[in-house]
Scaffold this active site. Structure first.
Site, PDB file in Angstrom:
ATOM      1  N   ARG A  19       0.824  -1.221   0.000  1.00 48.41           N
ATOM      2  CA  ARG A  19       0.000   0.000   0.000  1.00 48.41           C
ATOM      3  C   ARG A  19       0.860   1.275   0.000  1.00 48.41           C
ATOM      4  O   ARG A  19       0.569   2.229  -0.705  1.00 48.41           O
ATOM      5  CB  ARG A  19      -0.908   0.026   1.234  1.00 48.41           C
ATOM      6  CG  ARG A  19      -1.909  -1.124   1.322  1.00 48.41           C
ATOM      7  CD  ARG A  19      -3.210  -0.712   0.661  1.00 48.41           C
ATOM      8  NE  ARG A  19      -4.253  -1.711   0.810  1.00 48.41           N
ATOM      9  CZ  ARG A  19      -5.166  -1.709   1.772  1.00 48.41           C
ATOM     10  NH1 ARG A  19      -5.163  -0.778   2.686  1.00 48.41           N
ATOM     11  NH2 ARG A  19      -6.098  -2.627   1.813  1.00 48.41           N
ATOM     12  N   ASP A  48     -15.493  11.270   9.584  1.00 48.38           N
ATOM     13  CA  ASP A  48     -14.464  10.278   9.254  1.00 48.38           C
ATOM     14  C   ASP A  48     -13.111  10.947   9.490  1.00 48.38           C
ATOM     15  O   ASP A  48     -12.989  12.179   9.385  1.00 48.38           O
ATOM     16  CB  ASP A  48     -14.586   9.830   7.791  1.00 48.38           C
ATOM     17  CG  ASP A  48     -13.830   8.526   7.518  1.00 48.38           C
ATOM     18  OD1 ASP A  48     -14.486   7.464   7.422  1.00 48.38           O
ATOM     19  OD2 ASP A  48     -12.594   8.563   7.401  1.00 48.38           O
TER      20      ASP A  48
HETATM   21  C1  SAM Z   1     -14.638   0.234   6.034  1.00 46.00           C
HETATM   22  S1  SAM Z   1     -15.014   1.943   6.214  1.00 46.00           S
HETATM   23  C2  SAM Z   1     -16.612   1.822   7.009  1.00 46.00           C
HETATM   24  C3  SAM Z   1     -17.641   2.758   6.401  1.00 46.00           C
HETATM   25  C4  SAM Z   1     -19.064   2.606   6.930  1.00 46.00           C
HETATM   26  N1  SAM Z   1     -19.143   2.825   8.358  1.00 46.00           N
HETATM   27  C5  SAM Z   1     -19.622   1.242   6.598  1.00 46.00           C
HETATM   28  O1  SAM Z   1     -19.745   0.383   7.481  1.00 46.00           O
HETATM   29  O2  SAM Z   1     -19.937   1.002   5.422  1.00 46.00           O
HETATM   30  C6  SAM Z   1     -13.919   2.411   7.547  1.00 46.00           C
HETATM   31  C7  SAM Z   1     -13.743   3.916   7.704  1.00 46.00           C
HETATM   32  O3  SAM Z   1     -13.174   4.176   8.990  1.00 46.00           O
HETATM   33  C8  SAM Z   1     -12.355   5.320   8.855  1.00 46.00           C
HETATM   34  N2  SAM Z   1     -11.442   5.386  10.018  1.00 46.00           N
HETATM   35  C9  SAM Z   1     -10.337   4.639  10.276  1.00 46.00           C
HETATM   36  N3  SAM Z   1      -9.771   5.026  11.426  1.00 46.00           N
HETATM   37  C10 SAM Z   1     -10.536   6.035  11.922  1.00 46.00           C
HETATM   38  C11 SAM Z   1     -10.461   6.856  13.086  1.00 46.00           C
HETATM   39  N4  SAM Z   1      -9.490   6.701  13.981  1.00 46.00           N
HETATM   40  N5  SAM Z   1     -11.421   7.801  13.276  1.00 46.00           N
HETATM   41  C12 SAM Z   1     -12.415   7.968  12.359  1.00 46.00           C
HETATM   42  N6  SAM Z   1     -12.544   7.228  11.248  1.00 46.00           N
HETATM   43  C13 SAM Z   1     -11.607   6.271  11.023  1.00 46.00           C
HETATM   44  C14 SAM Z   1     -11.663   5.115   7.530  1.00 46.00           C
HETATM   45  O4  SAM Z   1     -11.158   6.344   7.024  1.00 46.00           O
HETATM   46  C15 SAM Z   1     -12.801   4.517   6.679  1.00 46.00           C
HETATM   47  O5  SAM Z   1     -13.467   5.512   5.939  1.00 46.00           O
END
Ligand code: SAM
Length: 280
Positions: free
Chosen positions: A43, A152
């Site tokens: 990545r 996010d």
């Molecule tokens: C797999 S997506 C989930 C999206 C949505 N909640 C769903 O279930 O479809 C995970 C998201 O978590 C965010 N993320 C990761 N670490 C985070 C943090 N410490 N605080 C806020 N968001 C975070 C990532 O940027 C990503 O957009």
């Protein structure tokens, strides 16, 4: 002469991986187990190449310098997945539409706030699905103090979510009647949310593992498919903080493979495999 366009795996040392781990933990609370070493290489080496920095070390020095602040977003982006879709875990939206929003209507019509939080909203299908469910159960929601906070850690995905524009394949999960009601076609054939529904979501960049400049509490919180990146203690601390942000009787929705390990201590009761209710 060294070819700066390639980053060979032999140049990626254990120290580089440890540094990426440290950055991920400090900046986002993200825990990268040793098994992720190769994934991190594939990545992050893409970013090293794209910036033509030649080595992981040069990239890591850049990203931690003041000039690399924007690049930090790309690094976090490279270390997480943003996979999401409209009406993912449909039962959550059915529950929201049939149980939660109807309970909120009289309070909100009487002038009180109505709040729902999508706590890791990625590119937006989750908060926009919440908004469609809200508008269906409570068609005049947008004329009241009703908001969906959508946050996010990643500014790029928050910008995309705010636009509310999606390609034809992305919107396949939205019922045809709702597409007609809430979206318009753009000249390029994409779908864009339009009309009063656009007033419901409020998009912000927010790290779930830092402080939250958020006032008030929520009738429902969606925190789905994000705690998979955190270690056990970070996860438990987050569940407790989210529980504290729920109204008594409010609901927490988690991802299909996630469980709130500390539900009892957090004052939550599991009412379905991935739905918890805050005790009164
Ligand atoms: C797999 S997506 C989930 C999206 C949505 N909640 C769903 O279930 O479809 C995970 C998201 O978590 C965010 N993320 C990761 N670490 C985070 C943090 N410490 N605080 C806020 N968001 C975070 C990532 O940027 C990503 O957009």
């Amino acid at each position: 002469m060294k070819d700066h366009m390639t980053v060979s795996e032999s140049e990626y040392t254990d120290a580089d991986f440890q540094k990426v781990r440290q950055i991920a933990r400090e900046k986002a609370g993200i825990h990268l187990p040793a098994t992720k070493k190769a994934l991190v290489y594939s990545r992050v080496s893409r970013r090293v190449r794209e910036l033509d920095l030649g080595s992981f070390q040069a990239y890591l020095s850049f990203v931690t310098s003041p000039a690399g602040e924007d690049e930090m977003q790309n690094l976090i982006f490279a270390l997480t997945t943003n996979v999401t879709s409209f009406f993912r875990e449909k039962s959550h939206f059915d529950h929201l539409e049939s149980i939660v929003v109807p309970q909120m209507i009289s309070r909100v019509r009487a002038g009180k706030r109505g709040r729902i939080w999508s706590a890791a909203c990625s590119t937006g299908p989750e908060p926009w699905s919440i908004a469609m469910s809200v508008m269906t159960a409570f068609p005049d929601a947008a004329t009241h103090d009703f908001r969906i906070l959508a946050t996010d850690i990643n500014a790029h995905v928050v910008a995309r979510a705010t636009e509310g524009v999606y390609g034809a394949e992305d919107v396949e999960g939205i019922p045809t009647a709702w597409k007609a009601q809430f979206m318009e076609r753009t000249p390029s054939g994409d779908y864009r949310f339009t009309g009063p529904i656009r007033r419901l979501p409020a998009f912000r960049v927010l790290n779930l593992n830092a402080s939250w400049p958020i006032q008030g509490s929520f009738s429902a919180i969606f925190c789905r498919n994000v705690v998979i990146y955190f270690d056990d203690s970070t996860r438990e601390h987050l569940w407790q903080r989210l529980a504290d942000k729920l109204d008594p009787g409010g609901f927490l929705y988690v991802g299909h493979s996630e469980r709130v390990s500390c539900a009892n201590q957090c004052g939550l009761t599991q009412v379905a495999p991935t739905i918890y209710r805050k005790d009164h």
